[in-house]
Write an enzyme that holds these catalytic residues in place. Structure first.
Site, PDB file in Angstrom:
ATOM      1  N   ASP A 162      31.936 107.930 108.547  1.00 12.75           N
ATOM      2  CA  ASP A 162      32.266 109.325 109.055  1.00 12.75           C
ATOM      3  C   ASP A 162      31.103 109.687 108.968  1.00 12.75           C
ATOM      4  O   ASP A 162      30.957 110.498 107.210  1.00 12.75           O
ATOM      5  CB  ASP A 162      33.242 109.998 108.697  1.00 12.75           C
ATOM      6  CG  ASP A 162      33.654 110.122 107.105  1.00 12.75           C
ATOM      7  OD1 ASP A 162      33.534 109.098 106.183  1.00 12.75           O
ATOM      8  OD2 ASP A 162      34.597 110.900 107.317  1.00 12.75           O
TER       9      ASP A 162
ATOM     10  N   GLU B  10      36.259 110.459 104.756  1.00 17.54           N
ATOM     11  CA  GLU B  10      35.872 110.915 103.062  1.00 17.54           C
ATOM     12  C   GLU B  10      35.451 111.667 103.257  1.00 17.54           C
ATOM     13  O   GLU B  10      35.431 113.379 102.606  1.00 17.54           O
ATOM     14  CB  GLU B  10      34.334 109.340 102.592  1.00 17.54           C
ATOM     15  CG  GLU B  10      33.706 110.036 101.187  1.00 17.54           C
ATOM     16  CD  GLU B  10      33.089 111.229 101.080  1.00 17.54           C
ATOM     17  OE1 GLU B  10      33.291 111.866  99.660  1.00 17.54           O
ATOM     18  OE2 GLU B  10      32.757 112.183 102.347  1.00 17.54           O
TER      19      GLU B  10
HETATM   20  N1  BES Z   1      28.171 112.394  99.638  1.00 20.14           N
HETATM   21  C1  BES Z   1      28.992 112.962  99.240  1.00 20.14           C
HETATM   22  C2  BES Z   1      28.858 113.927  97.566  1.00 20.14           C
HETATM   23  C3  BES Z   1      28.107 113.212  97.176  1.00 20.14           C
HETATM   24  C4  BES Z   1      27.293 114.603  97.033  1.00 20.14           C
HETATM   25  C5  BES Z   1      28.081 113.136  95.530  1.00 20.14           C
HETATM   26  C6  BES Z   1      25.655 114.986  96.572  1.00 20.14           C
HETATM   27  C7  BES Z   1      27.268 113.544  94.454  1.00 20.14           C
HETATM   28  C8  BES Z   1      25.489 114.504  94.961  1.00 20.14           C
HETATM   29  C9  BES Z   1      29.860 113.304  99.653  1.00 20.14           C
HETATM   30  O1  BES Z   1      30.114 112.827 101.162  1.00 20.14           O
HETATM   31  C10 BES Z   1      31.333 114.620  99.655  1.00 20.14           C
HETATM   32  O2  BES Z   1      30.247 115.691 100.306  1.00 20.14           O
HETATM   33  N2  BES Z   1      32.169 114.280  99.189  1.00 20.14           N
HETATM   34  C11 BES Z   1      33.011 116.102  99.981  1.00 20.14           C
HETATM   35  C12 BES Z   1      34.001 115.206  99.298  1.00 20.14           C
HETATM   36  C13 BES Z   1      35.513 116.076  99.334  1.00 20.14           C
HETATM   37  C14 BES Z   1      35.444 115.997 101.189  1.00 20.14           C
HETATM   38  C15 BES Z   1      36.920 115.859  99.380  1.00 20.14           C
HETATM   39  C16 BES Z   1      32.403 117.376  98.124  1.00 20.14           C
HETATM   40  O3  BES Z   1      31.771 116.986  97.809  1.00 20.14           O
HETATM   41  O4  BES Z   1      32.577 118.264  99.144  1.00 20.14           O
HETATM   42 ZN    ZN Z   2      29.071 110.891 101.519  1.00 20.43          ZN
END
Ligand code: BES
Ligand code: ZN
Length: 458
Positions: A89, A154
């Site tokens: 997604d 996610e």
């Molecule tokens: N890929 C990201 C997480 C991430 C970004 C990890 C940069 C390390 C470095 C992931 O898809 C994401 O954006 N996660 C969300 C989680 C939330 C919606 C629960 C976030 O971190 O905001």
């Molecule tokens: Zn991600």
């Protein structure tokens, strides 16, 4: 068999890119219910792709939300089993007008592939699919038993994933989880992420009068909920930029001297970092460097705020309502539920009798730290060293991948976070992109990793 797999990657690389473009054309935006059919289309696309590659067991599992794609290729019970997690997604592409090319019409410019999801996370999960293909099409087998768990929620909080994992413990049994959904330390500087922050996300709404009022007729006696909300929000940080919610820091594990030294030794260029995002000054919690503050210290940020008149020109209104979305990034050993309750208490105690409070918890996730001595971490480090010509740094990152804590809690599994993104890839922003060089290096690193980890005794 690794040499043949690598030369297969080389020969077929441009087809891999074309296939990734097909996946990127599907607008699988999980947070917007209007796009549910597109999310499903992406799941089906991946399942079909696995079937064509000869994966022996492929299934699209229904959940109460978006589907989960599972694919498995088991080789031999004496080999270690790797569970690859990724998410198909994507975030909404807004604001659309700031994209150079449309977000769901992938385009290559200067060696970068531009599209929503190019890096986060379709491009990165696809590297694992292509590394598997390279072995299957040359050796006809894999160095490890391989399982894929790809979710479609996610970006909207993974709400149906933990129950799924709990209900499918046996199916998901493995020796380690591998995830490519994080960033490298810098261009050409690989890293393996051993720490991620957690998240607590809340929404606050204050209601004053029963309807919007004329601010001349009522202003002065009726307290304005926007004014109140602004006051409460302003009170959430003190002069040292520490968060004032009582008990907020109770469970924060302090950074050790050793960790702080490691942080200082990383080649982090504060000035370049500031320039890239267009800020001329920063505000960190007192006593912490930028790198510490963005990866290893907790934060509180307002993500959205509303109320009153937002249209053109002036309108003299005393609004009935004001609201805000507030998220907190958490570090070990903070607990998202505990932090939500502490935040609720802050707002309950500070809301004056002139307003009514509605406080809602949206979603959350636990922070994680992975032991860098894990054999799979070491195999990943060796694999990346082969491809990049230098060993990766072990780093912490500020983003969140809530399922990492769930894998540990529910399956006892550690996760190796071998990411190939760059912070400049503009994930969640207009013009998200992924460098084709990193797409290739990622596939090659995974090929090496599978070989090395496959040689470990289980
Ligand atoms: N890929 C990201 C997480 C991430 C970004 C990890 C940069 C390390 C470095 C992931 O898809 C994401 O954006 N996660 C969300 C989680 C939330 C919606 C629960 C976030 O971190 O905001
Ligand atoms: Zn991600």
């Amino acid at each position: 068999m690794t040499e043949q797999a690598l030369s297969y990657v080389d020969t077929h690389f441009s087809r891999f890119v074309e296939e990734l473009k097909d996946l990127l054309r599907i607008p699988s935006i999980s947070t917007d219910p209007d796009y549910a059919p597109e999310v499903r289309r992406a799941a089906d696309w991946l399942a079909e792709h696995f079937r064509k590659l000869g994966f022996l067991k492929v299934e699209v599992f229904e959940t109460e939300g978006h589907p989960i794609v599972y694919a498995e290729y088991t080789v031999d019970a004496t080999r270690p089993t790797v569970l690859v997690y990724g998410h198909y997604d994507v975030q909404p592409p807004d604001p659309l007008e700031l994209w150079t090319s449309p977000p769901f019409e992938p385009e290559i410019r200067d060696g970068n592939l531009y599209a929503r999801g190019a890096c986060d996370d379709k491009g990165q999960l696809f590297m694992h699919v292509k590394a598997a293909e390279a072995y299957l099409k040359t050796a006809g087998t894999l160095p490890v038993n391989l399982k894929f768990l790809l979710e479609g929620e996610e970006e909207s909080g993974s709400v149906h994933l933990a129950p799924f994992i709990e209900a499918h413990r046996e199916l998901l049994a493995a020796d380690v989880v591998v995830i490519s959904d994080t960033a490298m330390f810098a261009p050409g500087v690989p890293s393996i992420t051993y720490g991620l922050r957690g998240l607590a996300y809340v929404e606050v709404e204050l209601t004053g009068p029963a309807r919007d009022l004329h601010s001349g007729v009522y202003g002065g006696a009726v307290e304005n909920p926007i004014n109140v909300l602004a006051r409460l929000i302003a009170g959430l940080h003190d002069e040292d930029h520490r968060i004032t919610i009582p008990g907020f820091y109770d469970d924060v594990r302090p950074l050790t001297e050793e960790e702080r030294r490691t942080f200082r030794e990383l080649p982090f260029d504060e000035k370049a970092w500031m320039e890239e995002i267009g800020v001329s000054a920063v505000r960190t919690e007192k006593g912490y460097t930028i790198l510490e503050a963005i990866t290893a210290r907790p934060t509180l940020d307002v993500n959205g705020i509303w109320g009153g008149y937002q249209g053109k020109g002036a309108k003299t209104v005393l609004p009935a309502k004001a609201g805000a979305k507030i998220s907190m990034r958490l570090v070990p050993d903070q607990d998202p539920d505990d932090i939500v309750e502490k935040t609720r208490r802050y707002f309950e105690q500070k809301t004056p009798p002139t307003c009514k409070l509605r406080f809602t918890s949206l979603h959350g996730g636990h922070p994680v730290l992975v032991d860098t001595r894990h054999p799979a971490m070491q195999a990943a480090a060796e694999a990346m060293a082969r491809v990049f010509g230098r060993r990766p740094y072990f780093t912490r990152e500020g983003g969140s991948i809530p399922v990492v804590a769930d894998f540990k809690r529910l399956l006892g599994l550690d996760s190796v976070l071998m990411g190939f993104g760059l912070n400049s890839d503009a994930i969640h922003s207009p013009d998200e992109h992924f460098g084709l060089d990193r797409f290739r290096q990622g596939i090659e690193s995974i090929v090496h990793f599978l070989e090395r980890y496959g040689q470990r005794p289980t």
